[in-house]
Design an enzyme around this catalytic site. Structure first.
Site, mmCIF file in Angstrom:
data_model
loop_
_atom_site.group_PDB
_atom_site.id
_atom_site.type_symbol
_atom_site.label_atom_id
_atom_site.label_comp_id
_atom_site.label_asym_id
_atom_site.label_seq_id
_atom_site.Cartn_x
_atom_site.Cartn_y
_atom_site.Cartn_z
ATOM 1 N N CYS A 75 0.777 -1.239 0.000
ATOM 2 C CA CYS A 75 0.000 0.000 0.000
ATOM 3 C C CYS A 75 0.811 1.294 0.000
ATOM 4 C CB CYS A 75 -0.944 0.005 1.200
ATOM 5 S SG CYS A 75 -2.106 -1.376 1.237
ATOM 6 N N HIS A 136 -2.859 6.392 4.729
ATOM 7 C CA HIS A 136 -1.691 5.523 4.954
ATOM 8 C C HIS A 136 -0.400 6.149 4.438
ATOM 9 C CE1 HIS A 136 -0.430 0.996 5.381
ATOM 10 N NE2 HIS A 136 0.087 1.782 6.311
#
Length: 582
Positions: A75, A136
């Site tokens: 990610c 994130h």
């Protein structure tokens, strides 16, 4: 002369509005990024059991990319590359350790403030910009409220969502997902210390052997401090990482998973309705389909592929709702819509015998694997009615990094000239004005380690791929790293290849048959040319601070976002309550 002047003025007045109308206004942008979605999970990419009618309809009305590549198979680095149009190694968002992503909201790593996102450039072009969903990319640098890595410091006017990512800890029903093996080791050492203290204490009280009370007390205190040092972070992961923010404020800590899907959708729809007169950029960074697969009751049990399939179908429904509001507000023809996944599906995600990760189709490997196609080849769909031909399929090499220059160009902005931009604008390819991609070579990293290189040989149309390192599967023939949970990037968890493993993706997209000098006459020529490209690429890299270094990627209490007085962090803004953490 007078009547000629009047005629000229009349012609100018007639043509002026026509000229204005023929110059289209800046398009709106709706960018939708799924989390851990496999390319084989979507109907228009070959899945005939999971129902994805809205995503399939988007492809029918637009352009479907079949060789759309993520810059990383996990990610954090993939999303950094998407936002900046640059390989994550250039921004310091690639890891040199086994931790390939950011681990904490309360760490100091994140997308550096000096990196330029497409949101920042569009903001300068007069766009209203918003991010709804997963970030994130870090929060703070030096203090709890500096928000140096926050979305609002990277060009977004509005943010609602998770500054981190979904984890099993957010639900609390499965094994911990955050460094499970590390936590198991810490707990094992803690048990050893407890056993040692009890043994010494028993020996002392029963006079089996002589030991000073100071030694027992000192060992007990050290053991307690050791336990507190690691459990204060990992034991409260749900409170430290599973939180929701609106702009700079925390709205839920920990987040209420039952309301998350409806809240995200409501926020995205509301932003479109508020900014329908445009121009706007809305980046919907979905929490679907990352474990623990938060799925509303309405969709549970609907698919033929268990909870994962249910989650995919709910995600498709959310996409449909976003498309509905675009149509309802009359924005369809002036909105550039993009749908993709940040990387491939997770093969190691299981609950008992149930598969909780995605299907990567015919492609080998998955999430966390630096070079195998299954981890980096993702769905990519673009729709812009009237500007892009409907029902088009493009087999040319494209990248998630291409979104940056494409969006910037369409918004009337300029791509930064003070840094290397690795993406290429997609517009000529999407409109059919060129037949070949702007990418000749593409470099596939696992953290800071180069695992593979792809060469699109323009004169022949062949796509070669050389693997310099590949993960060691556990068990060997499993095709994944079940023994580790996620494949490592270096060390004894990878096999190095010299000469590299070479595949012709044009003929062997599943990477099943490696070529050799005996089977491929061009083997030496191709590997030499790819090797030269690697040398040229490395010359363009400059040293930057490593955002995922051990220091930047450990939990720091003074950086932890907290609703309330640390460490009593608990709040639910909707009920307007702040309590101590129980």
């Amino acid at each position: 002369i007078c009547w000629q002047s009047c005629l000229n003025i009349w012609l100018i007045l007639c043509l002026f509005p026509r000229t204005c109308v023929s110059n289209p206004s800046k398009p709106n942008f709706l960018l939708i990024l799924a989390d851990d979605l496999g390319i084989g999970d979507v109907g228009c990419y070959g899945n005939d059991t999971i129902r994805t009618p809205n995503i399939d309809g988007l492809a029918k009305d637009g352009v479907r990319l079949t060789q759309h590549i993520a810059a990383a198979a996990v990610c954090t680095p993939s999303r950094a590359a998407f936002l900046t149009g640059r390989y994550p190694i250039r921004s310091g968002m690639a890891s040199g350790t086994q931790r390939q992503v950011l681990f904490w909201n309360g760490c100091s790593g994140g997308l550096p403030p000096n990196e330029t996102t497409f949101a920042r450039i569009l903001q300068q072009q007069g766009y209203s910009t918003a991010l709804v969903g997963k970030w994130h990319m870090g929060v703070n640098c030096k203090s709890r409220h500096d928000h140096c890595h926050h979305p609002l410091n990277h060009g977004f006017d509005y943010f609602y969502g998770m500054p981190f990512t979904l984890l099993n800890e957010c639900q609390g029903t499965d094994d911990p997902e955050l460094a499970k093996s590390l936590q198991d080791t810490y707990w094992l050492y803690t048990q050893v210390i407890i056993l040692a203290v009890l043994t010494l204490l028993t020996g002392k009280l029963t006079n089996l052997f002589s030991v000073k009370w100071k030694i027992i007390i000192c060992l007990a205190i050290c053991g307690l401090l050791y336990f507190i040092s690691w459990f204060s972070s990992y034991g409260f992961t749900k409170y430290w990482n599973c939180i929701l923010m609106r702009n700079h404020g925390i709205t839920e800590q920990p987040m209420n998973l039952e309301k998350t899907t409806s809240n995200m959708l409501k926020e995205a729809v509301s932003f479109i309705e508020r900014n329908k007169h445009g121009p706007f950029l809305l980046f919907v960074s979905l929490l679907h389909v990352h474990t623990p697969l938060i799925t509303t009751e309405k969709f549970q049990g609907r698919s033929r592929h268990g909870l994962y399939g249910d989650n995919v179908e709910e995600m498709d429904w959310m996409v449909g709702k976003l498309l509905d509001v675009i149509d309802k507000e009359g924005l369809k023809n002036n909105t550039f819509i993009y749908f993709a996944s940040d990387h491939g599906g997770s093969l190691e995600a299981h609950r008992g015998n149930a598969q909780l990760g995605g299907w990567n189709g015919i492609y080998k490997g998955g999430k966390g694997m630096g070079g195998w196609e299954g981890g980096i080849r993702v769905p990519g769909i673009v729709r812009w009615p009237g500007m892009l031909p409907a029902g088009t399929v493009i087999n040319e090499l494209t990248s998630l990094m291409d979104v940056f220059p494409t969006v910037v160009h369409l918004a009337g902005g300029a791509v930064p000239r003070d840094r290397v931009i690795d993406g290429h604008t997609l517009l000529p390819l999407l409109q059919g004005r060129v037949q070949h991609s702007g990418h000749e070579f593409m470099f596939h990293y696992c953290g800071v380690f180069l695992h593979a290189v792809r060469w699109h040989q323009k004169d022949s149309g062949t796509v070669w791929k050389a693997h310099y390192a590949t993960p060691v599967f556990q068990p060997e023939a499993s095709g994944a790293c079940f023994g580790r949970g996620i494949c490592p990037c270096f060390g004894d968890g990878v096999t190095h290849h010299d000469p590299p493993l070479l595949f012709d993706l044009s003929q062997d997209p599943s990477e099943a048959n490696p070529l050799s000098a005996d089977t491929e006459p061009l083997f030496d020529t191709v590997t030499r040319r790819i090797g030269k490209a690697v040398e040229e690429h490395r010359k363009t890299l400059t040293p930057v601070p490593q955002q995922l270094s051990p220091y930047n990627n450990i939990w720091k209490p003074w950086l932890q976002p907290c609703c309330g007085t640390f460490p009593f962090c608990w709040c639910d803004e909707e009920n307007n309550k702040v309590h101590g953490m129980l």
